[in-house]
Design a protein around this motif. Structure first.
Motif, short mmCIF file in Angstrom:
data_model
loop_
_atom_site.label_atom_id
_atom_site.label_comp_id
_atom_site.label_asym_id
_atom_site.label_seq_id
_atom_site.Cartn_x
_atom_site.Cartn_y
_atom_site.Cartn_z
N ALA A 33 4.08 -71.97 17.00
CA ALA A 33 4.84 -72.41 15.83
C ALA A 33 5.68 -71.27 15.28
N ARG A 34 5.12 -70.08 15.21
CA ARG A 34 5.85 -68.91 14.71
C ARG A 34 7.05 -68.61 15.61
N SER A 35 6.86 -68.70 16.91
CA SER A 35 7.94 -68.44 17.85
C SER A 35 9.04 -69.50 17.75
N LEU A 36 8.63 -70.76 17.65
CA LEU A 36 9.61 -71.85 17.53
C LEU A 36 10.41 -71.74 16.24
N LEU A 37 9.73 -71.44 15.13
CA LEU A 37 10.42 -71.29 13.85
C LEU A 37 11.36 -70.10 13.87
N SER A 38 10.92 -68.99 14.45
CA SER A 38 11.79 -67.81 14.54
C SER A 38 13.05 -68.12 15.34
N SER A 39 12.89 -68.84 16.44
CA SER A 39 14.06 -69.21 17.26
C SER A 39 14.99 -70.13 16.50
N ALA A 40 14.43 -71.09 15.78
CA ALA A 40 15.27 -72.01 15.00
C ALA A 40 16.03 -71.26 13.92
N ILE A 41 15.38 -70.32 13.27
CA ILE A 41 16.05 -69.54 12.23
C ILE A 41 17.15 -68.67 12.84
N ASP A 42 16.87 -68.05 13.99
CA ASP A 42 17.87 -67.22 14.66
C ASP A 42 19.09 -68.05 15.05
N ASP A 43 18.87 -69.30 15.45
CA ASP A 43 19.96 -70.16 15.91
C ASP A 43 20.67 -70.90 14.78
N ALA A 44 20.12 -70.85 13.57
CA ALA A 44 20.69 -71.58 12.45
C ALA A 44 22.01 -70.96 12.02
N ASP A 45 22.97 -71.83 11.75
CA ASP A 45 24.28 -71.39 11.27
C ASP A 45 24.22 -71.26 9.75
N PRO A 46 24.48 -70.06 9.22
CA PRO A 46 24.36 -69.87 7.77
C PRO A 46 25.52 -70.45 6.96
N ASP A 47 26.48 -71.11 7.62
CA ASP A 47 27.59 -71.72 6.90
C ASP A 47 27.03 -72.74 5.90
N PRO A 48 27.44 -72.65 4.63
CA PRO A 48 26.90 -73.54 3.59
C PRO A 48 27.00 -75.03 3.94
N ASP A 49 28.07 -75.45 4.59
CA ASP A 49 28.21 -76.86 4.96
C ASP A 49 27.11 -77.28 5.93
N ASN A 50 26.78 -76.38 6.86
CA ASN A 50 25.74 -76.69 7.83
C ASN A 50 24.35 -76.68 7.20
N VAL A 51 24.15 -75.79 6.25
CA VAL A 51 22.86 -75.75 5.55
C VAL A 51 22.66 -77.04 4.77
N VAL A 52 23.70 -77.52 4.12
CA VAL A 52 23.63 -78.78 3.38
C VAL A 52 23.30 -79.93 4.34
N ALA A 53 23.91 -79.94 5.50
CA ALA A 53 23.64 -80.99 6.49
C ALA A 53 22.18 -80.97 6.93
N VAL A 54 21.63 -79.77 7.13
CA VAL A 54 20.22 -79.65 7.51
C VAL A 54 19.32 -80.19 6.38
N LEU A 55 19.61 -79.77 5.16
CA LEU A 55 18.81 -80.23 4.02
C LEU A 55 18.93 -81.74 3.84
N ASP A 56 20.11 -82.30 4.04
CA ASP A 56 20.30 -83.74 3.92
C ASP A 56 19.50 -84.50 4.98
#
Length: 83
Positions: A33-56
């Motif tokens: 789980a720690r490895s999967l979460l770390s990979s997801a965070i590394d691959d996440a785009d910090p652009d605010p529009d994309n963060v909003v889409a993830v939260l939505d």
């Protein structure tokens, strides 16, 4: 580099899938789980529009946020020093 502990609760379906994956690769579920979460965070785009889409995309997130705001307004909170 410091680390931070994070507790996450998975629904039954995701917990089962994590357990199956961990068994398949012969590692502890927490390690995977720690490895999967770390990979997801590394691959996440910090652009605010994309963060909003993830939260939505999180079921019930808006409702839970609104509930938290309502609880704060009515004083249904816990003081930090009481945590």
């Amino acid at each position: 580099m410091s680390s931070q502990r994070l507790n996450i609760t998975l629904d039954g379906e995701h917990a089962s899938k994590l357990a199956q994956l961990a068994a398949r690769v012969h590692v502890n579920e927490g390690t995977l789980a720690r490895s999967l979460l770390s990979s997801a965070i590394d691959d996440a785009d910090p652009d605010p529009d994309n963060v909003v889409a993830v939260l939505d995309g999180i079921d019930g997130a808006w409702e839970r946020a609104q509930q938290g705001i309502d609880q704060a307004r009515t004083g249904d909170t816990v003081a930090l020093e009481d945590l």
